[in-house]
Design a protein around this motif. Structure first.
Motif, short mmCIF file in Angstrom:
data_model
loop_
_atom_site.label_atom_id
_atom_site.label_comp_id
_atom_site.label_asym_id
_atom_site.label_seq_id
_atom_site.Cartn_x
_atom_site.Cartn_y
_atom_site.Cartn_z
N MET A 49 -13.85 51.90 16.86
CA MET A 49 -13.47 52.28 18.21
C MET A 49 -13.76 51.14 19.18
SD MET A 49 -11.99 54.84 19.69
CE MET A 49 -12.34 56.35 18.80
N THR A 52 -11.05 48.68 18.88
CA THR A 52 -9.86 49.14 19.58
C THR A 52 -9.97 48.84 21.08
OG1 THR A 52 -9.50 50.92 17.97
CG2 THR A 52 -8.45 51.17 20.12
N ASN A 116 -5.14 54.89 16.87
CA ASN A 116 -5.58 56.27 17.05
C ASN A 116 -4.45 57.04 17.71
OD1 ASN A 116 -6.79 58.69 18.16
ND2 ASN A 116 -8.79 57.76 17.81
N LYS A 118 -3.71 60.24 18.17
CA LYS A 118 -3.96 61.38 19.05
C LYS A 118 -4.40 60.90 20.43
CE LYS A 118 -5.78 65.00 17.27
NZ LYS A 118 -6.72 65.99 16.67
#
Length: 196
Positions: A49, A52, A116, A118
């Motif tokens: 994450m 990202t 990701n 969603k």
């Protein structure tokens, strides 16, 4: 056609208190909201994450730099400079094309969407709303927003393709961060994202 599309959207501004408040709020706070989301992703997410977040930041910065180059090559006056518009949010009379707010929001959303789906989809929907709000409040033409989407899309794709080159730098930043005491961090080791 660009001005006609602008008028069809902007003509409603100033006549509907709920929509006026919503669109002005989105326009004024969109990038701040995106920043909060990225900070939370960094603080509470694992290394993937955090990676990202770094790629989103790189994508956003590169896209805004490209915007600045485009604005110097092709100067389009703001709608409120050339026409009588319903201006809900005051703005400097600088270049209208492309929209920095939209470019930044779309670039960040695309960068997250690649890894990701969603969360990226939610961010992309909000980024598109941001672009629409820029037209509604009288700051940009529809083609400014469309151009921003193209710029953000191209830059995000290029950055995505450059993952193998950029990954050592990104992983290094994460490793340095994880060595800082007393900050939220993941115990997992930084590793290259597997996009397969």
């Amino acid at each position: 056609m660009n001005y006609s599309l602008f008028k069809s959207i902007n003509q409603h501004a100033g006549h509907h208190p709920f929509w006026d408040g919503l669109m002005a709020g989105v326009t004024n706070n969109a990038l701040f909201i995106f920043a909060i989301v990225l900070v939370l992703m960094w603080l509470f997410g694992k290394n993937d994450m955090k990676r990202t977040v770094l790629y989103a930041g790189i994508t956003g910065i590169v896209a805004l730099i490209l915007n600045a180059v485009i604005a110097h090559i092709y100067f389009e006056p703001r709608p409120f400079v050339s026409h009588d518009v319903n201006l809900l949010v005051p703005h400097d009379a600088d270049a209208s094309f492309p929209s920095d707010h939209t470019t930044g929001a779309i670039a960040l959303a695309f960068a997250v969407l690649y890894v990701n789906r969603k969360l990226g989809s939610v961010m992309l929907a909000f980024a598109l709303l941001t672009g629409f709000s820029r037209i509604y409040v009288g700051n940009h033409y529809p083609f400014d927003v469309a151009g921003s989407i193209v710029v953000a899309g191209i830059v995000s794709l290029v950055i995505y393709k450059l993952y193998p080159i950029l990954d050592p730098l990104v992983n290094g930043i994460i490793r340095i961060y994880n060595r800082i005491p007393f900050v939220p961090k993941s115990k997992e080791s930084a590793r290259t994202i597997d996009f397969k």
